[in-house]
Write a protein that holds these residues in place. Structure first.
Motif, mmCIF file in Angstrom:
data_model
loop_
_atom_site.group_PDB
_atom_site.id
_atom_site.type_symbol
_atom_site.label_atom_id
_atom_site.label_comp_id
_atom_site.label_asym_id
_atom_site.label_seq_id
_atom_site.Cartn_x
_atom_site.Cartn_y
_atom_site.Cartn_z
ATOM 1 N N LYS A 163 0.813 -1.210 0.000
ATOM 2 C CA LYS A 163 0.000 0.000 0.000
ATOM 3 C C LYS A 163 0.851 1.265 0.000
ATOM 4 C CE LYS A 163 -3.613 -2.306 2.689
ATOM 5 N NZ LYS A 163 -4.323 -2.339 3.980
ATOM 6 N N LYS A 164 2.102 1.123 0.396
ATOM 7 C CA LYS A 164 2.968 2.290 0.548
ATOM 8 C C LYS A 164 3.487 2.762 -0.809
ATOM 9 C CE LYS A 164 5.616 5.283 2.701
ATOM 10 N NZ LYS A 164 5.039 6.449 3.390
ATOM 11 N N MET A 165 3.339 4.042 -1.082
ATOM 12 C CA MET A 165 3.888 4.675 -2.281
ATOM 13 C C MET A 165 4.928 5.696 -1.828
ATOM 14 S SD MET A 165 2.047 3.538 -5.003
ATOM 15 C CE MET A 165 2.048 4.842 -6.231
ATOM 16 N N LEU A 203 6.025 0.534 -3.101
ATOM 17 C CA LEU A 203 7.028 -0.224 -2.366
ATOM 18 C C LEU A 203 6.683 -1.702 -2.473
ATOM 19 C CD1 LEU A 203 9.492 0.106 -0.460
ATOM 20 C CD2 LEU A 203 7.882 0.007 1.439
ATOM 21 N N SER A 204 7.613 -2.505 -2.956
ATOM 22 C CA SER A 204 7.371 -3.934 -3.158
ATOM 23 C C SER A 204 8.062 -4.739 -2.068
ATOM 24 C CB SER A 204 7.877 -4.379 -4.527
ATOM 25 O OG SER A 204 7.160 -3.734 -5.550
ATOM 26 N N TYR A 205 7.421 -5.862 -1.747
ATOM 27 C CA TYR A 205 7.962 -6.735 -0.701
ATOM 28 C C TYR A 205 7.540 -8.166 -1.022
ATOM 29 C CZ TYR A 205 9.191 -8.450 3.950
ATOM 30 O OH TYR A 205 9.754 -9.136 4.982
ATOM 31 N N SER A 876 21.140 4.188 -7.522
ATOM 32 C CA SER A 876 21.800 3.806 -6.263
ATOM 33 C C SER A 876 21.136 4.503 -5.080
ATOM 34 C CB SER A 876 23.288 4.159 -6.340
ATOM 35 O OG SER A 876 23.938 3.846 -5.140
ATOM 36 N N GLU A 877 20.823 5.788 -5.251
ATOM 37 C CA GLU A 877 20.160 6.524 -4.168
ATOM 38 C C GLU A 877 18.738 6.022 -3.947
ATOM 39 O OE1 GLU A 877 20.456 10.558 -5.365
ATOM 40 O OE2 GLU A 877 22.598 10.738 -4.868
ATOM 41 N N GLN A 878 18.032 5.691 -5.031
ATOM 42 C CA GLN A 878 16.662 5.201 -4.901
ATOM 43 C C GLN A 878 16.622 3.854 -4.184
ATOM 44 O OE1 GLN A 878 14.013 6.873 -5.436
ATOM 45 N NE2 GLN A 878 14.970 8.605 -6.486
ATOM 46 N N ILE A 879 17.611 2.991 -4.462
ATOM 47 C CA ILE A 879 17.651 1.689 -3.786
ATOM 48 C C ILE A 879 17.861 1.876 -2.285
ATOM 49 C CG2 ILE A 879 18.997 -0.441 -3.553
ATOM 50 C CD1 ILE A 879 19.492 -0.324 -6.559
ATOM 51 N N LYS A 880 18.752 2.809 -1.914
ATOM 52 C CA LYS A 880 18.965 3.096 -0.491
ATOM 53 C C LYS A 880 17.692 3.675 0.131
ATOM 54 C CE LYS A 880 23.915 4.029 -1.034
ATOM 55 N NZ LYS A 880 24.972 5.066 -0.991
ATOM 56 N N LYS A 881 17.043 4.571 -0.627
ATOM 57 C CA LYS A 881 15.820 5.181 -0.109
ATOM 58 C C LYS A 881 14.726 4.138 0.069
ATOM 59 C CE LYS A 881 12.410 8.762 -1.151
ATOM 60 N NZ LYS A 881 11.981 9.828 -2.096
ATOM 61 N N GLU A 882 14.637 3.199 -0.883
ATOM 62 C CA GLU A 882 13.616 2.166 -0.803
ATOM 63 C C GLU A 882 13.800 1.305 0.439
ATOM 64 O OE1 GLU A 882 13.295 -1.439 -3.522
ATOM 65 O OE2 GLU A 882 11.755 -0.125 -4.354
ATOM 66 N N LYS A 883 15.055 0.973 0.745
ATOM 67 C CA LYS A 883 15.322 0.190 1.962
ATOM 68 C C LYS A 883 14.910 0.965 3.206
ATOM 69 C CE LYS A 883 19.136 -2.499 0.024
ATOM 70 N NZ LYS A 883 20.600 -2.785 0.091
ATOM 71 N N SER A 884 15.227 2.256 3.231
ATOM 72 C CA SER A 884 14.862 3.081 4.382
ATOM 73 C C SER A 884 13.344 3.199 4.516
ATOM 74 C CB SER A 884 15.491 4.468 4.218
ATOM 75 O OG SER A 884 15.070 5.334 5.235
ATOM 76 N N LEU A 886 11.154 1.086 3.410
ATOM 77 C CA LEU A 886 10.634 -0.226 3.796
ATOM 78 C C LEU A 886 10.738 -0.435 5.300
ATOM 79 C CD1 LEU A 886 9.503 -2.919 2.687
ATOM 80 C CD2 LEU A 886 11.862 -3.741 2.587
ATOM 81 N N VAL A 887 11.884 -0.064 5.879
ATOM 82 C CA VAL A 887 12.057 -0.204 7.331
ATOM 83 C C VAL A 887 11.072 0.682 8.078
ATOM 84 C CG1 VAL A 887 13.649 0.209 9.241
ATOM 85 C CG2 VAL A 887 14.475 -0.887 7.158
#
Length: 947
Positions: A163-165, A203-205, A876-884, A886-887
Motif C-alpha cells: 500500500k505504501k507509495m 514499495l514492493s515486498y 543507487s540513491e533510490q535503492i537506499k531510499k527504498e530500503k529506508s 521499507l524499514v
C-alpha cells in the motif's frame, strides 16, 4: 475426485454468451494453464444385452470439473470418487482385448489420471473436455484459486506491491532540462500504451500471508496478473510427480508423450472486430507491426506480458540498435572521406598512370602473359575507399564504442532491475531435467543390482564425472571434427578459386581472361555463403545433441552449455573464410621462379595488386548481408510457417474428421494457441545478434559500412521478432532474470578480441604501415611519390623455370625484368631475391603498431569502463531510499499493531476490573484473553486482516 458436473448444461444448448475463451465453463474461474494431449480410445465389443458404456456416461456436452464448483459437489467427495471409478468400470467394458497400442494408451491414461489427481491434491482446480470423440485432441484446463496463489507466491518469494507509495526524486540541473527536452522531441515516437506514474513507485515486498494487510489487494482475482498466475501454476506442474515410470513433473510427461503440450494462454485475439482491448492486442498495434518501426519499444508492457527474461532481451536489442546509429554515421563519414580523397591519393594515381609502365610478372604458368600494372587501376581506386588513414581512427572508435555499449547496457540493466523489482533477486532452485532423471534412474537400477549394502547412498543421488565421460569424449571428438569440417570447406573453396582461375586463364575469350579475378572472387564468396548457411543449421542441431548426451542437471546449465557449443561452432563457421582472406591469402605465395604449389601446376592464389583488403571487404559484406537477409529474415518467416503447415497436416491425417455438434463453432483460445509454434528459447535470437555484433566489430577496419547494414537489419529484426512472439508463438512461461547471463561474457570477449583483430587487419592486411614507413623513412621529399615503385621488386625473366614462360607472348622478347609485389633484393644483388632490409623494417613496424594499438585501445577501454559507473547514481540513491522507506513502513505498521494490542488489553482490564477482584475472576479474565472470540489476542490477526 470429481466434485461435480456443471449444472444446467446436460440438456439443451449452452448459452454461448456466457462462455469465455479465457475462463472455465462457469465463466468465473480464469484458465491459468492448459495441458493438451491426443487420445486414442479403443473400440469395445459388448456382450449382448448390455448397455453401451457411452450411454451410461451422461451427456457428452458435460465438462468434468475437479476440485471446484458447487457446494453440493464439495460435500460428497467420497461418493463422487466412487462415481469416477464407476464411469470406467462398466460391465460392458470388461470383455475387451488390448492390443499393443491400446495398452500404451491405457498406460498414458493412467499416468494422466494420477498426475491430475496430484494436481488437485496440490489445490489446483481442473476442467477437462467432454469425452464425445472416439479419438482426437483433448485439453485439460487448470485454474489456481487464491489459496494456492498466495501459498506459492510466498514460497517463490514473489515481490508484490504494498500500500505504501513513495516519491522518486529526479536529478536536477541541466540533466533534468535535457531530459525534458528529449521527452518533448521524442513524444511522437513513444508507443501509445498506458504509462505508470514515473514520479511515484509502489514499495514492493516478497509476498507473505502473515503480512497480507500490507499489500494493496483490491481484488483477489486480479491481484496476481496473468503472467504471475501462469508462472505459479508452472512451478506446481514441474514439481508434481507420478509413480508411473518415476516421472517427475510435466517435462517428463511431455517427453514421454503422455501430454503433447503445456502452455499458458494468450490474452485473447491480437486482431479482430471486437472492441475489447487486451495486452496482446495492444502489443500488436504499438509494437509488433512493421508500421510501428519508428516507435520506441514498450519495454514495461513486454516485461509484464512475457516476463523479465524476454523483456531484457528486447531491451538489450533496442539499446544495441540505438547504439548502431552513431557508429553508422561515423562509418558513413569514413566512407565518404575515402570517396572525397580518392582523387588526391598519390599511390592510386601512380598505379593508374600508364606512363609508369610497370611490367608485372605473369599471374599463371604458360598461358598468362606479362601485364601492365595500370590495368589494375579500378581495384586500386576502390581499395582506397576502405584503406585510408580514417580507417585507423574508425577502428579505435569502434573499440571504444563496444566498451561504451557494454557499460551502458549494465546501467540500463540496473535501471530495469530497480524498476521491475529484481534487486536482490535470489537464484531459484531449479528442478532437474527429465533426461537427467531418466539417466539417474538407470544408474540407480544398475547400482541396486551391482552394489553391496555398504555402498554410499550419496553417489546414487547424482551423476558423477565418471558417468559423463562418454558424453564429454563424444563432445570433444565431434566438436574437433566439426571445426576440421569447417576448415575443409574453406580449403575446398580455396582449391575452387585456384583451379577456376587457372581454367579461365586458358580461355580464348579476352573478356573472360581480363575478368578472372572478379569472377572467381564473386562465385567463391557465394559458395562460401551457401556453405555457411548449410553448416549453421547442421551445427545448431549438432550442438543441441552434444549438450543432451552430456546430461546437464538443470535447464540453466543445459542452456549455458548449448550456447557455448553453438557459439563456438557458428563463430568458426562464419568467420573462417574471412580470417583466411585477412591473414593467410597471399602470404605463402613464394616468388617468381620459386612459387608455392598446392597441386602439380596450381599456384597458391595471390592478393590483388591493390592488396587483399578490398577482397576482404567484398567477402565480409556478402556473407554479412547474405546471412542477415536469408538466415535472419527469410528463414525466420518461412520455417515457422512450414512447421505450422506440417503440424496441421499431421493432425488432420492422424485425427479423423468428426462432426462435433456439441462444441462451439468458434474455436476457443486454447484451440487457437495450440496451433501456434511452441516457444523454444531465446538462444537463436541472441545468437544471430551476437554473430552480427562480431561482423560489426571484428573486421570493421575493412568495412566501415557494416554498422549501417546492421542498423537497417535490426530495425526490421525488432519488429520481426515482436510479431513472431505476439502472433506466431505460444505464450512463453514467464521467467524472472536479472541479467542476460552468459551472453554478456561472450559480448565482452568479442569486444576484446576485436581490438586485436583490427590491429592485425590494419598492420598486416592494409597498406597503412608500408605507406607510413615509406613517407617518413624512405621518401626523399616526405611525400608518397614513388611508393608503388618502392613496393615492387625486380625479377630477371631468364630465371623462370623451363616450361613456365608465357607462350605466344608478343612482348616476351622485349621484357628483361618483370616486377612483383614484395620487398626482395634485385637480381643484380649478391643476395638476389632474398628479403630486403625494407621487408624487416616494415615487419618490425607492423608488430610495433599491433602492440601500440592494442595497449592504447585497451587502456582507453579500461578508462571508459572506470569513468562510467555500473549503477546510475540516481538508481543507487533510490535503492537506499527504498530500503529506508521499507524499514519505516514496517516499523509504523508494527507500532500501530502494538498500539491496537495494547488497547485491546487495556479494554479487557477495564472490563474485568469492574467485577470481582478475586483470583477466580482474574483467572477467568486471563482465560478469556486467550480464548475469547471477540477482542482476544488470538482473534486479532484475522480481524486486522479483514480491515
Amino acid at each position: 475426485i470429481i466434485n461435480n458436473y456443471l449444472g444446467g448444461m446436460q440438456g439443451g444448448a449452452v448459452d454461448k454468451a456466457t462462455l469465455s475463451s479465457m475462463h472455465f465453463r462457469d465463466s468465473k474461474r480464469k484458465v491459468d494453464y492448459v495441458l493438451a494431449y491426443h487420445c486414442r480410445k479403443r473400440l469395445a465389443r459388448h456382450r449382448p444385452g448390455v448397455a453401451s458404456p457411452e450411454l451410461t456416461r451422461g451427456s457428452a456436452s458435460s465438462a468434468l470439473v475437479w476440485n471446484g464448483g458447487s457446494g453440493k459437489g464439495r460435500a460428497e467427495p467420497q461418493r463422487q470418487r466412487g462415481g469416477r471409478r464407476g464411469l470406467r468400470e462398466r460391465p460392458g467394458a470388461e470383455a475387451m482385448e488390448l492390443g499393443p497400442l491400446d495398452a500404451l494408451e491405457e498406460e498414458k491414461r493412467r499416468q494422466r489420471e494420477e498426475y491430475e489427481r496430484h494436481l488437485v491434491e496440490a489445490g489446483l482446480e481442473i476442467e477437462t473436455d467432454p469425452e464425445s470423440k472416439s479419438q482426437g485432441l483433448r485439453f485439460v484446463r487448470i485454474h489456481a484459486p487464491w489459496q494456492v496463489l498466495s501459498r506459492e507466491a510466498e514460497l517463490l518469494k514473489i515481490k508484490m506491491p504494498t500500500k505504501k507509495m513513495y516519491e522518486i526524486t529526479e536529478e536536477g540541473g541541466i540533466l533534468k532540462t535535457l531530459n525534458e527536452i528529449w521527452c518533448k522531441l521524442t513524444k511522437p515516437l513513444q508507443p501509445q500504451v498506458p504509462q505508470e506514474n514515473t514520479n511515484m513507485k509502489s514499495l514492493s515486498y516478497p509476498f507473505s500471508r502473515e503480512k497480507i494487510y500490507l499489500y494493496n489487494i483490491k481484488d483477489k482475482d486480479t491481484f496476481f496478473d496473468n503472467a504471475t498466475r501462469s508462472r505459479i501454476v508452472r512451478e506446481i506442474l514441474k514439481r508434481t510427480s507420478t509413480k508411473a515410470k518415476n516421472s517427475m513433473g510435466i517435462g517428463t510427461l511431455i517427453a514421454n508423450n503422455v501430454y503433447d503440450a503445456a502452455y499458458p494462454l494468450h490474452d485473447g485475439e491480437y486482431e479482430g472486430q471486437n472492441d475489447d482491448m487486451n495486452d496482446r492486442k495492444l502489443l500488436y498495434q504499438e509494437w509488433a507491426r512493421y508500421g510501428a518501426f519508428y516507435k520506441f519499444q514498450p519495454i514495461d508492457l513486454i516485461r509484464k506480458y512475457f516476463g523479465e527474461k524476454i523483456g531484457l532481451y528486447f531491451a538489450w536489442l533496442g539499446l544495441y540498435t540505438e547504439f548502431l546509429i552513431p557508429s553508422s554515421l561515423v562509418g558513413i563519414i569514413v566512407f565518404l572521406y575515402g570517396c572525397v580523397t580518392i582523387e588526391s591519393d598519390i599511390p592510386s594515381k601512380e598505379m593508374c598512370d600508364q606512363r609508369n609502365a610497370f611490367t608485372m610478372c605473369p599471374l599463371c604458368e604458360k598461358f598468362c602473359d606479362y601485364w601492365n600494372l595500370s590495368s589494375a587501376c579500378a581495384t586500386a581506386r576502390a581499395s582506397h575507399l576502405f584503406d585510408n588513414p580514417a580507417t585507423v581512427f574508425f577502428s579505435i572508435f569502434m573499440a571504444l564504442w563496444a566498451t561504451m555499449f557494454l557499460e551502458q547496457w549494465k546501467r540500463l540493466q540496473m535501471r530495469l532491475s530497480y524498476s521491475w523489482d529484481l534487486t536482490g533477486l535470489e537464484e531459484e532452485e531449479e528442478h532437474p531435467r527429465p533426461e537427467y532423471e531418466t539417466k539417474l534412474l538407470q544408474k540407480k537400477l544398475t547400482n541396486k543390482n551391482l552394489t553391496t549394502e555398504n555402498s554410499n547412498e550419496e553417489e546414487k543421488e547424482k551423476l558423477t564425472w565418471s558417468d559423463r565421460i562418454p558424453g564429454y569424449a563424444a563432445n570433444f571428438g565431434l566438436i574437433l571434427f566439426m571445426i576440421m569440417l569447417t576448415f575443409s570447406a574453406v580449403f575446398g573453396v580455396i582449391v575452387y578459386r585456384i583451379t577456376t582461375a587457372a581454367a579461365l586463364s586458358f580461355s580464348t575469350n579476352e573478356t573472360t581472361r581480363s575478368n578472372v579475378r572478379v569472377t572467381v572472387t564473386a562465385t567463391a564468396v557465394i559458395i562460401n555463403l551457401v556453405v555457411i548457411l548449410i553448416l549453421d543449421e547442421i551445427y545448431g542441431a549438432v550442438a543441441k545433441w552434444l549438450t543432451e548426451i552430456e546430461v546437464p542437471k538443470t535447464e540453466k546449465t543445459f542452456e549455458e552449455r548449448l550456447i557455448l557449443k553453438a557459439f563456438l561452432l557458428k563463430f568458426v563457421n562464419s568467420y573462417a573464410p574471412i580470417f583466411y582472406v585477412a591473414f593467410f591469402k597471399g602470404r605463402f605465395v613464394g616468388r617468381p621462379g620459386h612459387y608455392v604449389y598446392v597441386f602439380d601446376g596450381y599456384r597458391m592464389e595471390e592478393c590483388a595488386p591493390g592488396g587483399c583488403l578490398m577482397e576482404l571487404c567484398i567477402q565480409l559484406s556478402i556473407i554479412m548481408l547474405g546471412k542477415q537477409l536469408i538466415q535472419n529474415n527469410l528463414f525466420e518467416i518461412g520455417i515457422p510457417k512450414l512447421k505450422k503447415l506440417f503440424r496441421k497436416l499431421k493432425d488432420e491425417r492422424t485425427e479423423p474428421k468428426e462432426m462435433d455438434t456439441n462444441q462451439s463453432k468458434d474455436p476457443q483460445q486454447w484451440d487457437l494457441d495450440y496451433t501456434l509454434e511452441p516457444f523454444t528459447g531465446l538462444t537463436p535470437e541472441y545468437m544471430e545478434m551476437i554473430i552480427q555484433f562480431g561482423f560489426v566489430t571484428l573486421f570493421v577496419a575493412s568495412f566501415p559500412l557494416a554498422p549501417l547494414f546492421a542498423l537497417l537489419n535490426n530495425v526490421i529484426e525488432v519488429r520481426l521478432d515482436a510479431k513472431k512472439f505476439v502472433t506466431e508463438l505460444r505464450r512463453p512461461d514467464t521467467v524472472r532474470a536479472k541479467d542476460i547471463g552468459i551472453w554478456y561474457n561472450i559480448l565482452s570477449g568479442i569486444g576484446k578480441l576485436s581490438v586485436i583483430i583490427n590491429a592485425f587487419v590494419i598492420a598486416v592486411t592494409s597498406d597503412f604501415i608500408p605507406r607510413l614507413m615509406y613517407q617518413y623513412a624512405y621518401s626523399q621529399n616526405g611525400t608518397m611519390h614513388g611508393f608503388i615503385n618502392h613496393t615492387l621488386s625486380y625479377f630477371n625473366v631468364s630465371h623462370l623455370k623451363a616450361g613456365t614462360q608465357p607462350e605466344n607472348s608478343p612482348v616476351a622478347q622485349e621484357v628483361l625484368f618483370c616486377r612483383f609485389k614484395d620487398y626482395r633484393e634485385p637480381p643484380w644483388s649478391p643476395n638476389q631475391y632474398e628479403f630486403s632490409k625494407q621487408y624487416w623494417a616494415v615487419l618490425s613496424a607492423r608488430l610495433a603498431f599491433v602492440i601500440l594499438f592494442q595497449n592504447l585501445v585497451m587502456f582507453l577501454s579500461v578508462l571508459v569502463d572506470w569513468m562510467i559507473p555500473d549503477i546510475p547514481k540516481d538508481i543507487s540513491e533510490q535503492i537506499k531510499k527504498e530500503k529506508s522507506v521499507l524499514v519505516d513502513f514496517f516499523l509504523k505498521e508494527e507500532h500501530e499493531k502494538l498500539k491496537l494490542i495494547e488497547s485491546f488489553i487495556a479494554r479487557d482490564k477495564q472490563k474485568h476490573n469492574s467485577g470481582s477482584k478475586g483470583e477466580r475472576v482474574r483467572a477467568a479474565s486471563f482465560c478469556q484473553f486467550n480464548r475469547s472470540p471477540k477482542g482476544s489476542f488470538a482473534s486479532f490477526s484475522s480481524q486486522h486482516t479483514e480491515v
